[in-house]
Write a protein that holds these residues in place. Structure first.
Motif, PDB file in Angstrom:
ATOM      1  N   HIS A 146       0.798  -1.224   0.000  1.00  0.00           N
ATOM      2  CA  HIS A 146       0.000   0.000   0.000  1.00  0.00           C
ATOM      3  C   HIS A 146       0.831   1.275   0.000  1.00  0.00           C
ATOM      4  CE1 HIS A 146      -3.745  -2.168   0.517  1.00  0.00           C
ATOM      5  NE2 HIS A 146      -3.191  -2.863   1.502  1.00  0.00           N
ATOM      6  N   ALA A 147       2.124   1.178   0.291  1.00  0.00           N
ATOM      7  CA  ALA A 147       3.031   2.332   0.358  1.00  0.00           C
ATOM      8  C   ALA A 147       2.515   3.405   1.312  1.00  0.00           C
ATOM      9  CB  ALA A 147       3.279   2.912  -1.037  1.00  0.00           C
ATOM     10  N   TRP A 148       1.955   2.959   2.432  1.00  0.00           N
ATOM     11  CA  TRP A 148       1.506   3.900   3.448  1.00  0.00           C
ATOM     12  C   TRP A 148       2.690   4.506   4.186  1.00  0.00           C
ATOM     13  CZ3 TRP A 148      -2.604  -0.117   5.160  1.00  0.00           C
ATOM     14  CH2 TRP A 148      -3.756   0.016   4.376  1.00  0.00           C
ATOM     15  N   LEU A 149       3.804   3.754   4.259  1.00  0.00           N
ATOM     16  CA  LEU A 149       5.037   4.236   4.871  1.00  0.00           C
ATOM     17  C   LEU A 149       6.211   3.890   3.965  1.00  0.00           C
ATOM     18  CD1 LEU A 149       4.765   2.997   8.607  1.00  0.00           C
ATOM     19  CD2 LEU A 149       4.167   5.242   7.729  1.00  0.00           C
ATOM     20  N   ALA A 150       7.239   4.733   3.990  1.00  0.00           N
ATOM     21  CA  ALA A 150       8.504   4.408   3.326  1.00  0.00           C
ATOM     22  C   ALA A 150       9.269   3.460   4.238  1.00  0.00           C
ATOM     23  CB  ALA A 150       9.310   5.679   3.099  1.00  0.00           C
ATOM     24  N   MET A 151      10.277   2.790   3.714  1.00  0.00           N
ATOM     25  CA  MET A 151      11.042   1.828   4.514  1.00  0.00           C
ATOM     26  C   MET A 151      11.714   2.506   5.698  1.00  0.00           C
ATOM     27  SD  MET A 151      11.593  -1.286   4.907  1.00  0.00           S
ATOM     28  CE  MET A 151      12.651  -2.312   5.882  1.00  0.00           C
ATOM     29  N   SER A 152      12.199   3.731   5.520  1.00  0.00           N
ATOM     30  CA  SER A 152      12.822   4.444   6.642  1.00  0.00           C
ATOM     31  C   SER A 152      11.787   4.743   7.728  1.00  0.00           C
ATOM     32  CB  SER A 152      13.480   5.734   6.164  1.00  0.00           C
ATOM     33  OG  SER A 152      12.519   6.590   5.570  1.00  0.00           O
TER      34      SER A 152
END
Length: 187
Positions: free
Chosen positions: A36-42
């Motif tokens: 969903h790309a709600w958060l970036a990996m960082s």
């Protein structure tokens, strides 16, 4: 629609995160970072760090955090409820079955066979976070791009936890102080 997506995503996490919080990390990453790309990996790495510093399970803390970020309080409620619902149902059913059949060798064999899979899930999550911490999210792993300050803090933390039997909270505070000192010293 977003509330339903949050509920459904965290319902899946809650339903399939056997083995506790660390085993849920790859599932959480798959849903909120990859799918969903709600958060970036960082941001995900920060979320795991914050989840370790706050009371409660990682998955529930993640659900609440992501829900608030995406849809405010209703999002937090939808995601958190989705995350805990499967556990409530599954634990109730398993408790009844376990109390009835706990002496069966077959049941004990099934439980023993789940342990290696849980260890693999925890290791995969740990490696993913380790790579993100030492080389940054999306970075290529190269000796020249290694964040050596974080590697040293990691090594000290592992030593203090394993050999020094130091309290985990004290180790986290010390790691934060070490990083702050390194930043102030120009590293």
């Amino acid at each position: 629609m977003i509330l339903l997506q949050l509920f459904w995503s965290f319902l899946q996490i809650g339903a399939f995160s056997f083995g506790g919080g660390y085993a849920a990390v790859p599932l959480i990453q798959s849903q909120i970072v990859d799918q969903h790309a709600w958060l970036a990996m960082s941001e995900f790495t920060d979320l795991i760090t914050i989840s370790q510093m706050t009371p409660g399970p990682i998955a529930i803390n993640a659900a609440t955090f992501v829900g608030i970020k995406i849809a405010g309080i209703p999002g937090a409620l939808a995601a958190t409820f989705g995350c805990i619902l499967p556990s409530c149902i599954i634990v109730t059913l398993i408790a009844r079955l376990y109390l009835k059949y706990r002496s069966l060798d077959l049941l004990q064999g099934v439980l023993a066979s789940l342990r290696p899979a849980v260890v693999a899930m925890i290791a995969a999550a740990g490696i993913s976070i380790l790579i993100s911490a030492f080389w940054g999210s999306g970075a290529v792993i190269r000796l020249a791009s290694t964040n050596w300050v974080l590697v040293v803090i990691f090594g000290i933390s592992v030593f203090l936890l394993q050999k020094g039997k130091m309290n985990a909270i004290a180790v986290m505070v010390l790691a934060g102080v070490l990083k702050l000192a390194a930043a102030l010293a120009g590293f």
